[in-house]
Design a protein around this motif. Sequence first.
Motif, mmCIF file in Angstrom:
data_model
loop_
_atom_site.group_PDB
_atom_site.id
_atom_site.type_symbol
_atom_site.label_atom_id
_atom_site.label_comp_id
_atom_site.label_asym_id
_atom_site.label_seq_id
_atom_site.Cartn_x
_atom_site.Cartn_y
_atom_site.Cartn_z
ATOM 1 N N PRO A 244 1.052 -1.050 -0.239
ATOM 2 C CA PRO A 244 0.216 0.073 0.083
ATOM 3 C C PRO A 244 0.601 1.989 0.060
ATOM 4 C CG PRO A 244 -0.238 -0.551 2.434
ATOM 5 C CD PRO A 244 0.448 -1.814 1.403
ATOM 6 N N THR A 245 2.187 1.073 0.193
ATOM 7 C CA THR A 245 2.822 2.610 0.996
ATOM 8 C C THR A 245 4.195 1.742 -0.486
ATOM 9 O OG1 THR A 245 4.369 1.955 2.549
ATOM 10 C CG2 THR A 245 1.875 2.926 2.937
ATOM 11 N N CYS A 246 4.368 2.569 -1.399
ATOM 12 C CA CYS A 246 5.299 2.570 -2.266
ATOM 13 C C CYS A 246 5.673 4.791 -2.605
ATOM 14 C CB CYS A 246 4.896 2.492 -3.758
ATOM 15 S SG CYS A 246 6.729 2.828 -5.194
ATOM 16 N N PHE A 247 6.535 5.065 -2.431
ATOM 17 C CA PHE A 247 7.178 6.736 -2.676
ATOM 18 C C PHE A 247 6.397 7.306 -4.154
ATOM 19 C CE2 PHE A 247 10.550 10.054 -1.811
ATOM 20 C CZ PHE A 247 9.622 10.988 -1.574
ATOM 21 N N PHE A 248 5.410 8.071 -3.643
ATOM 22 C CA PHE A 248 5.178 8.540 -4.811
ATOM 23 C C PHE A 248 5.957 10.287 -4.800
ATOM 24 C CE2 PHE A 248 2.470 11.627 -7.081
ATOM 25 C CZ PHE A 248 1.816 10.883 -8.001
ATOM 26 N N HIS A 249 6.777 9.520 -6.119
ATOM 27 C CA HIS A 249 7.513 10.961 -6.919
ATOM 28 C C HIS A 249 8.144 10.512 -7.853
ATOM 29 C CE1 HIS A 249 11.150 13.665 -6.623
ATOM 30 N NE2 HIS A 249 10.640 14.046 -5.303
ATOM 31 N N GLY A 304 -10.341 11.540 -6.132
ATOM 32 C CA GLY A 304 -9.168 12.640 -7.756
ATOM 33 C C GLY A 304 -7.948 12.318 -7.637
ATOM 34 N N ARG A 305 -7.028 12.112 -6.451
ATOM 35 C CA ARG A 305 -6.256 12.268 -6.455
ATOM 36 C C ARG A 305 -5.161 10.985 -5.860
ATOM 37 N NH1 ARG A 305 -5.977 18.107 -3.885
ATOM 38 N NH2 ARG A 305 -7.780 18.547 -3.321
ATOM 39 N N GLU A 306 -3.726 12.058 -7.015
ATOM 40 C CA GLU A 306 -2.824 10.688 -7.437
ATOM 41 C C GLU A 306 -1.782 9.654 -6.552
ATOM 42 O OE1 GLU A 306 -0.686 12.067 -11.611
ATOM 43 O OE2 GLU A 306 -0.099 14.049 -10.080
ATOM 44 N N CYS A 307 -2.533 10.419 -5.403
ATOM 45 C CA CYS A 307 -1.949 9.852 -4.617
ATOM 46 C C CYS A 307 -1.915 9.816 -3.068
ATOM 47 C CB CYS A 307 -0.399 10.572 -4.072
ATOM 48 S SG CYS A 307 0.152 11.503 -3.407
ATOM 49 N N MET A 308 -2.253 9.377 -1.894
ATOM 50 C CA MET A 308 -2.462 9.517 -0.819
ATOM 51 C C MET A 308 -1.557 9.614 0.113
ATOM 52 S SD MET A 308 -5.883 9.642 -0.228
ATOM 53 C CE MET A 308 -6.188 10.342 -0.973
ATOM 54 N N PHE A 309 -1.066 9.793 1.583
ATOM 55 C CA PHE A 309 -0.233 10.386 2.825
ATOM 56 C C PHE A 309 0.236 8.786 4.106
ATOM 57 C CE2 PHE A 309 -1.527 13.922 0.073
ATOM 58 C CZ PHE A 309 -0.290 14.515 -0.512
ATOM 59 N N LEU A 310 1.163 8.647 3.893
ATOM 60 C CA LEU A 310 1.051 8.042 5.049
ATOM 61 C C LEU A 310 1.656 9.119 6.330
ATOM 62 C CD1 LEU A 310 2.196 6.072 6.950
ATOM 63 C CD2 LEU A 310 3.458 5.472 5.829
ATOM 64 N N ASP A 311 1.713 9.886 7.518
ATOM 65 C CA ASP A 311 1.724 10.282 8.215
ATOM 66 C C ASP A 311 1.971 9.989 9.269
ATOM 67 O OD1 ASP A 311 2.054 12.688 10.704
ATOM 68 O OD2 ASP A 311 -0.179 13.546 9.888
ATOM 69 N N ILE A 347 2.317 8.577 -0.750
ATOM 70 C CA ILE A 347 2.090 7.437 -1.155
ATOM 71 C C ILE A 347 1.138 6.905 -2.454
ATOM 72 C CG2 ILE A 347 3.505 6.261 0.499
ATOM 73 C CD1 ILE A 347 0.044 6.187 1.643
ATOM 74 N N VAL A 348 1.169 5.878 -2.742
ATOM 75 C CA VAL A 348 0.854 5.190 -3.907
ATOM 76 C C VAL A 348 0.984 3.445 -3.405
ATOM 77 C CG1 VAL A 348 0.002 6.834 -5.407
ATOM 78 C CG2 VAL A 348 2.298 5.121 -6.029
#
Length: 521
Positions: A244-249, A304-311, A347-348
């Motif tokens: 679930p959590t690959c760095f979106f960059h 409609g977003r390209e990613c979410m986030f891990l806080d 993340i994605v």
Amino acid sequence: MEHVYDALIVGCGIAGLSCAIRLKETGCSVVVITKADTLLETNTRYAQGGVVSACPDDSAELLGEDIIRAGGGYNRRDAVEIFAREAPELVQNFLVDRVGAKLVKTAEGTLHYTGEAAHSVRRVAHDNDRTGKTLQQALLARAQALGIPLVTGRTAVDIITNDHHSDDVQEVFADREVMGLYVLDNASGTVETWCAHAVVLATGGGGNLFHHTTNPALATGDGISMAHRAGAETIHMEFVQFHPTCFFHSDIKRFLISEALRGEGGRIVDHRGRPFMKEYSPLADLAPRDVVSRAIYDRMARSGRECMFLDLSTYYSGRESIRERFPTIYETCLQGGVDISCEPIPIVPAAHYLCGGVKADLFGRASVKNLYALGEVACTGLHGANRLASTSLLEGVFWGLRAADDIASREQAIKLSRLEALREWEAPSSSEEVDPLLVDQDMKLIQLTMWNYAGIIRTERGLRRADADLAYHTHRIMKFYRQARVNRRILELRNAVVSASLIVKGALRNKASAGCHHRMS
């Protein structure tokens, strides 16, 4: 003959090296080859979080229950039982005491354990966020000290079998046996015949069959494709786990953000900083990977977003600073302009681990005689429909040692006269140079087809489209291969399209959603 071994191992990750070390210690002749230019370029190296280990709060029963729960009940029960009972002790007994791996310890001198998703207790030993690299380096050092040949820049072309590659016509009437490999020297372009009484596939999985992946570029399903061509069974190919959590960059690709961050309190949030995992599972952020991946995918689609986030910064509960606990992730994200100690990480989900593969028994034996499969290329049934976090490194060690013991205990070897009857590899009579742009284009077509139609959410229509497209690609790629001057890239492309087709066909056959195989219709 120049190359004849008791065992020929393809792949120098944790499974292949564990097997090689045990074989060498029992007096067997063994060689390890890798298509990479460096021994460190493996899936093992990029494993961050840790390795399941024996700990005071755990039991074989509890670990087994967690593995089966995560696997949706698709697990092979006796594989889970023997693994849960015997494997965890190997972290201390084999990796630490025998191989010399340095894992994080408490002030009292015992292994430090962290928690991860779907684990009932904190049982994951680690070296902060570089566990795979630490284990890989220790195993390589031990293998080199034992004098095991570790040969880089060698790509396996095909598995040699008696009934297909021998000039002795009587072999056609015998049961199929594996007798070695055709091996490409990447630098010279020559293909050699390497014979062995046992061939061990430890080639990793096929994350690079998908557009988004946490795997290195070499994960192209090579072992699965070779085994399939040799007649070995493959099973559970539809069970592709997405992390679930690959760095979106835009510039930093394939970088995994370890599940251990959520084990230490990190939470998945939307673009407004709101946690949302409780809406999808009572386990919230510590739900199994397939659940978390689908939740993020759904939230991205709805917003409609390209990613979410891990806080991590808001919720971190560890004893060390974030920079100390996760140094590799901290430094890599900082290079991308994200300070994880004070801001959330974009993340994605991404293709991460193949739970299916070459069907292997409790000793790693494939369905064709003399062929073994270990680690991610194999399917022992341990993981079922979805792998429990941090079991993969231990699986590689456990079945690597069991396979080595089985190979070493065998009394019957292949007679030299039979090996001498094997044919040399035949190059195309008229071969042309491979255009790297065409190979890149075909690989991207495979990756996009798999991501769009055989990814996190699957439909009957999408899978049928993928099957048709891959059939077309397969015909064209195989024709191209038969006319091309062989090199590593064309071999990877051939292997990729075969393995991708096996995944899609498995997904089409399995109409029910289970674990990381999710069907919408």
